[in-house]
Design an enzyme around this catalytic site. Structure first.
Site, PDB file in Angstrom:
ATOM      1  N   ASP A   8      63.549 159.298  66.357  1.00  0.00           N
ATOM      2  CA  ASP A   8      64.733 158.460  66.226  1.00  0.00           C
ATOM      3  C   ASP A   8      65.032 158.774  64.748  1.00  0.00           C
ATOM      4  OD1 ASP A   8      66.686 156.179  66.464  1.00  0.00           O
ATOM      5  OD2 ASP A   8      65.109 155.004  65.046  1.00  0.00           O
ATOM      6  N   ASP A  10      67.572 156.524  62.302  1.00  0.00           N
ATOM      7  CA  ASP A  10      67.590 155.430  61.478  1.00  0.00           C
ATOM      8  C   ASP A  10      66.426 154.637  61.621  1.00  0.00           C
ATOM      9  OD1 ASP A  10      70.253 156.195  60.847  1.00  0.00           O
ATOM     10  OD2 ASP A  10      71.109 154.757  62.508  1.00  0.00           O
TER      11      ASP A  10
END
EC number: 3.1.3.-
Length: 176
Positions: A8, A10
């Site tokens: 991922d 962020d």
């Protein structure tokens, strides 16, 4: 078949919801987290293909355009290049959070498409995220799952580490 690490963005690669930045909508909002460049370089050296899979609902909500996201990703790649760290490919979902699309995590479509494209053995791969939708996407795709950071909520990952570098150090030690 190749081994992959799906990250991922962020909260795993860069700051989000911090004192400096709320959301990353432009390159000046991008702050690489400590240890990430070193971690990705170690993964590259260990022959893992490294991918970014990220929900970017700000596009669908009108907070940013696709061109701005591309500039953010150019900034990310440039900052990683300073560590000689490379991302193999990036997938993103531009849809609104409530759009019910097939690509938005927690659905696993981004991971599955990248795996097919790059001949990844999902059973020997990991999805690393900082929230429940990341972990659910990894489980849905058939990867092992790793939760990092402090935005844990009620995600039930296979493994948990304070940050990406801690996970990578564990993985490399285990692989040797």
């Amino acid at each position: 078949m190749n081994k992959g690490i799906f990250l991922d963005r962020d909260g795993v690669i860069n700051e989000v919801l911090s004192h400096r930045v709320k959301f990353v909508n432009k390159p000046t909002d991008f702050y690489l987290l400590d240890g990430v460049g070193e971690a990705i370089k170690k993964l590259n050296d260990a022959h893992f293909l490294v991918f970014v899979v990220t929900n970017q609902g700000g596009i669908g909500l009108g907070y940013m355009k696709k061109a701005a996201l591309e500039k953010v990703h150019e900034t990310m790649l440039a900052e990683l290049a300073a560590f000689d760290a490379k991302i193999t490919d990036i997938a993103f979902c531009p849809h609104k959070p409530d759009a019910q699309c097939r690509c938005r995590k927690p659905k696993p479509e981004m991971i599955i498409k990248l795996a097919k494209k790059h001949q990844i053995d999902l059973a020997k791969s990991y999805m690393v995220g900082d929230r429940k939708p990341d972990i659910e996407a990894g489980k849905g795709a058939g990867t092992k799952t790793v939760l990092v950071g402090n935005r844990r909520g009620n995600a039930k990952a296979d493994l948990s580490f304070p940050d990406l570098l801690s996970f990578v150090n564990w993985l490399i030690e285990r692989s040797c």
